[in-house]
Design an enzyme around this catalytic site. Sequence first.
Site, PDB file in Angstrom:
ATOM      1  N   ARG A 109      11.481  -0.709  10.587  1.00  0.00           N
ATOM      2  CA  ARG A 109      10.386  -0.363  11.486  1.00  0.00           C
ATOM      3  C   ARG A 109      10.377  -1.306  12.676  1.00  0.00           C
ATOM      4  NH1 ARG A 109       4.981   0.568   7.919  1.00  0.00           N
ATOM      5  NH2 ARG A 109       4.137  -0.754   9.571  1.00  0.00           N
ATOM      6  N   LYS A 151       0.837  -1.216   0.000  1.00  0.00           N
ATOM      7  CA  LYS A 151       0.000   0.000   0.000  1.00  0.00           C
ATOM      8  C   LYS A 151       0.865   1.257   0.000  1.00  0.00           C
ATOM      9  CE  LYS A 151      -2.024  -1.152   3.859  1.00  0.00           C
ATOM     10  NZ  LYS A 151      -1.257  -2.394   4.137  1.00  0.00           N
ATOM     11  N   ARG A 191       0.532  -9.125  13.650  1.00  0.00           N
ATOM     12  CA  ARG A 191      -0.225  -8.171  12.820  1.00  0.00           C
ATOM     13  C   ARG A 191      -1.116  -8.916  11.830  1.00  0.00           C
ATOM     14  NH1 ARG A 191       4.553  -4.597  10.612  1.00  0.00           N
ATOM     15  NH2 ARG A 191       2.955  -3.499   9.415  1.00  0.00           N
ATOM     16  N   ARG A 199      -9.739   0.162   8.419  1.00  0.00           N
ATOM     17  CA  ARG A 199      -9.189  -1.157   8.716  1.00  0.00           C
ATOM     18  C   ARG A 199     -10.214  -2.052   9.384  1.00  0.00           C
ATOM     19  NH1 ARG A 199      -3.642   0.021   8.060  1.00  0.00           N
ATOM     20  NH2 ARG A 199      -2.484  -1.398   9.343  1.00  0.00           N
ATOM     21  N   ARG A 228      12.192  -5.103   4.484  1.00  0.00           N
ATOM     22  CA  ARG A 228      11.746  -3.721   4.245  1.00  0.00           C
ATOM     23  C   ARG A 228      12.628  -2.740   5.035  1.00  0.00           C
ATOM     24  NH1 ARG A 228       5.715  -1.839   5.251  1.00  0.00           N
ATOM     25  NH2 ARG A 228       6.007  -2.950   7.215  1.00  0.00           N
TER      26      ARG A 228
HETATM   27  P1  AP5 Z   1       4.838  -1.552   1.736  1.00  0.00           P
HETATM   28  O1  AP5 Z   1       4.487  -0.702   0.555  1.00  0.00           O
HETATM   29  O2  AP5 Z   1       5.577  -0.904   2.866  1.00  0.00           O
HETATM   30  O3  AP5 Z   1       3.548  -2.319   2.267  1.00  0.00           O
HETATM   31  P2  AP5 Z   1       2.313  -1.781   3.110  1.00  0.00           P
HETATM   32  O4  AP5 Z   1       1.105  -2.492   2.620  1.00  0.00           O
HETATM   33  O5  AP5 Z   1       2.284  -0.281   3.121  1.00  0.00           O
HETATM   34  O6  AP5 Z   1       2.728  -2.350   4.512  1.00  0.00           O
HETATM   35  P3  AP5 Z   1       2.610  -1.723   5.966  1.00  0.00           P
HETATM   36  O7  AP5 Z   1       3.320  -2.660   6.884  1.00  0.00           O
HETATM   37  O8  AP5 Z   1       3.024  -0.285   5.995  1.00  0.00           O
HETATM   38  O9  AP5 Z   1       1.109  -1.824   6.176  1.00  0.00           O
HETATM   39  P4  AP5 Z   1       0.433  -1.844   7.498  1.00  0.00           P
HETATM   40  O10 AP5 Z   1      -0.944  -1.727   7.000  1.00  0.00           O
HETATM   41  O11 AP5 Z   1       0.648  -2.955   8.409  1.00  0.00           O
HETATM   42  O12 AP5 Z   1       1.130  -0.648   8.310  1.00  0.00           O
HETATM   43  P5  AP5 Z   1       0.661   0.798   8.628  1.00  0.00           P
HETATM   44  O13 AP5 Z   1       1.841   1.654   8.599  1.00  0.00           O
HETATM   45  O14 AP5 Z   1      -0.531   1.180   7.843  1.00  0.00           O
HETATM   46  O15 AP5 Z   1       5.669  -2.804   1.167  1.00  0.00           O
HETATM   47  C1  AP5 Z   1       6.217  -3.762   2.056  1.00  0.00           C
HETATM   48  C2  AP5 Z   1       7.621  -4.179   1.535  1.00  0.00           C
HETATM   49  O16 AP5 Z   1       7.446  -4.921   0.318  1.00  0.00           O
HETATM   50  C3  AP5 Z   1       8.541  -2.992   1.175  1.00  0.00           C
HETATM   51  O17 AP5 Z   1       9.862  -3.349   1.503  1.00  0.00           O
HETATM   52  C4  AP5 Z   1       8.372  -2.826  -0.343  1.00  0.00           C
HETATM   53  O18 AP5 Z   1       9.541  -2.296  -0.957  1.00  0.00           O
HETATM   54  C5  AP5 Z   1       8.125  -4.278  -0.782  1.00  0.00           C
HETATM   55  N1  AP5 Z   1       7.217  -4.382  -1.921  1.00  0.00           N
HETATM   56  C6  AP5 Z   1       6.105  -3.631  -2.174  1.00  0.00           C
HETATM   57  N2  AP5 Z   1       5.498  -4.079  -3.293  1.00  0.00           N
HETATM   58  C7  AP5 Z   1       6.212  -5.144  -3.744  1.00  0.00           C
HETATM   59  C8  AP5 Z   1       6.068  -6.032  -4.859  1.00  0.00           C
HETATM   60  N3  AP5 Z   1       5.051  -5.915  -5.724  1.00  0.00           N
HETATM   61  N4  AP5 Z   1       6.989  -7.020  -4.995  1.00  0.00           N
HETATM   62  C9  AP5 Z   1       8.034  -7.145  -4.116  1.00  0.00           C
HETATM   63  N5  AP5 Z   1       8.239  -6.332  -3.048  1.00  0.00           N
HETATM   64  C10 AP5 Z   1       7.316  -5.340  -2.864  1.00  0.00           C
HETATM   65  O19 AP5 Z   1       0.151   0.623  10.131  1.00  0.00           O
HETATM   66  C11 AP5 Z   1       1.068   0.370  11.190  1.00  0.00           C
HETATM   67  C12 AP5 Z   1       0.274   0.117  12.469  1.00  0.00           C
HETATM   68  O20 AP5 Z   1      -0.495   1.283  12.815  1.00  0.00           O
HETATM   69  C13 AP5 Z   1      -0.748  -1.009  12.400  1.00  0.00           C
HETATM   70  O21 AP5 Z   1      -0.154  -2.273  12.649  1.00  0.00           O
HETATM   71  C14 AP5 Z   1      -1.750  -0.600  13.476  1.00  0.00           C
HETATM   72  O22 AP5 Z   1      -1.241  -0.899  14.757  1.00  0.00           O
HETATM   73  C15 AP5 Z   1      -1.775   0.919  13.353  1.00  0.00           C
HETATM   74  N6  AP5 Z   1      -2.818   1.379  12.417  1.00  0.00           N
HETATM   75  C16 AP5 Z   1      -2.622   1.966  11.194  1.00  0.00           C
HETATM   76  N7  AP5 Z   1      -3.795   2.278  10.623  1.00  0.00           N
HETATM   77  C17 AP5 Z   1      -4.767   1.899  11.497  1.00  0.00           C
HETATM   78  C18 AP5 Z   1      -6.185   1.941  11.472  1.00  0.00           C
HETATM   79  N8  AP5 Z   1      -6.864   2.448  10.423  1.00  0.00           N
HETATM   80  N9  AP5 Z   1      -6.855   1.442  12.532  1.00  0.00           N
HETATM   81  C19 AP5 Z   1      -6.206   0.952  13.605  1.00  0.00           C
HETATM   82  N10 AP5 Z   1      -4.854   0.859  13.694  1.00  0.00           N
HETATM   83  C20 AP5 Z   1      -4.137   1.335  12.652  1.00  0.00           C
END
Ligand code: AP5
Length: 230
Positions: free
Chosen positions: A162, A14, A173, A90, A129
């Site tokens: 991270r 994402k 997660r 989410r 990552r």
């Molecule tokens: P990346 O693009 O970083 O993936 P992502 O889907 O953004 O992963 P996140 O871990 O950031 O998502 P998340 O939803 O858990 O975390 P968030 O920060 O929102 O890609 C991942 C890796 O793969 C990278 O190294 C990239 O280079 C590689 N890659 C990408 N595409 C690829 C491909 N096609 N092929 C190969 N490699 C690839 O949330 C963090 C925390 O915040 C949550 O755990 C929760 O505690 C809290 N939180 C956030 N939002 C909410 C909410 N709405 N409600 C409640 N809690 C929340």
Amino acid sequence: MTVVVLLGAPGAGKGTQAPVLARHLGVPVLASGDLLRAAVTAGTALGLEADRYMSRGQLVPDHTIVRIFLDQLKGAEAAAAGAILDGFPRTRAQAVALDAALTEHGDRVDHALYIEVPLEELVARMASRRICAANGHVYNVATNPPQVPDRCDLDGSPLIQRPDDQESTVRARMAQQVPPLEEVADHYRSAGILRTVDGRLPIDPVSDALIAALDATSGGVRTGEARRAH
Ligand code: AP5
């Protein structure tokens, strides 16, 4: 106004794809994880509360995230043009709160794009990552390395891992966040606006598929102005 919800399990891509879609549509990205990490770094009351959940791989409670995320959506740029929503909603309750906030102004979620990747691939991706310390730009030492090792191509800041990318936290997660994610996907499937994309492909083909999904359905998208005129 065009509102795009970008769905996917942790690590699905994402954060990698949101800026690509934002450039395509000329709208900002609003990322709930970035918002929460900034609050953690700043040591605010919200950050202290959020950190207790994030460090255990749990979702931050709905009542906390809904208010601050919807406030961001009211910001000048997003209110005018729309936004790519990365990481929100989410849970079904968050999706319902988002619908209600948009409906107040005659708007709605226009597209929900779901990047699907099998769990084991996600665990491996997150181990390799790295993000930049200054702005959270996303890299991967295996699949998307920076030009200069350990330095961000865009702002030169150091790359870090991270804290929630440790394998045990990643598995927590997945276990805790994928079931509510499926409910959110069902919410948009029922509304007839969900499109799924194969996230196992390399980054550029995934971008192409997401843009094709947007463009294929944009004919039916009305602007906020047009909608309000009805
Ligand atoms: P990346 O693009 O970083 O993936 P992502 O889907 O953004 O992963 P996140 O871990 O950031 O998502 P998340 O939803 O858990 O975390 P968030 O920060 O929102 O890609 C991942 C890796 O793969 C990278 O190294 C990239 O280079 C590689 N890659 C990408 N595409 C690829 C491909 N096609 N092929 C190969 N490699 C690839 O949330 C963090 C925390 O915040 C949550 O755990 C929760 O505690 C809290 N939180 C956030 N939002 C909410 C909410 N709405 N409600 C409640 N809690 C929340």
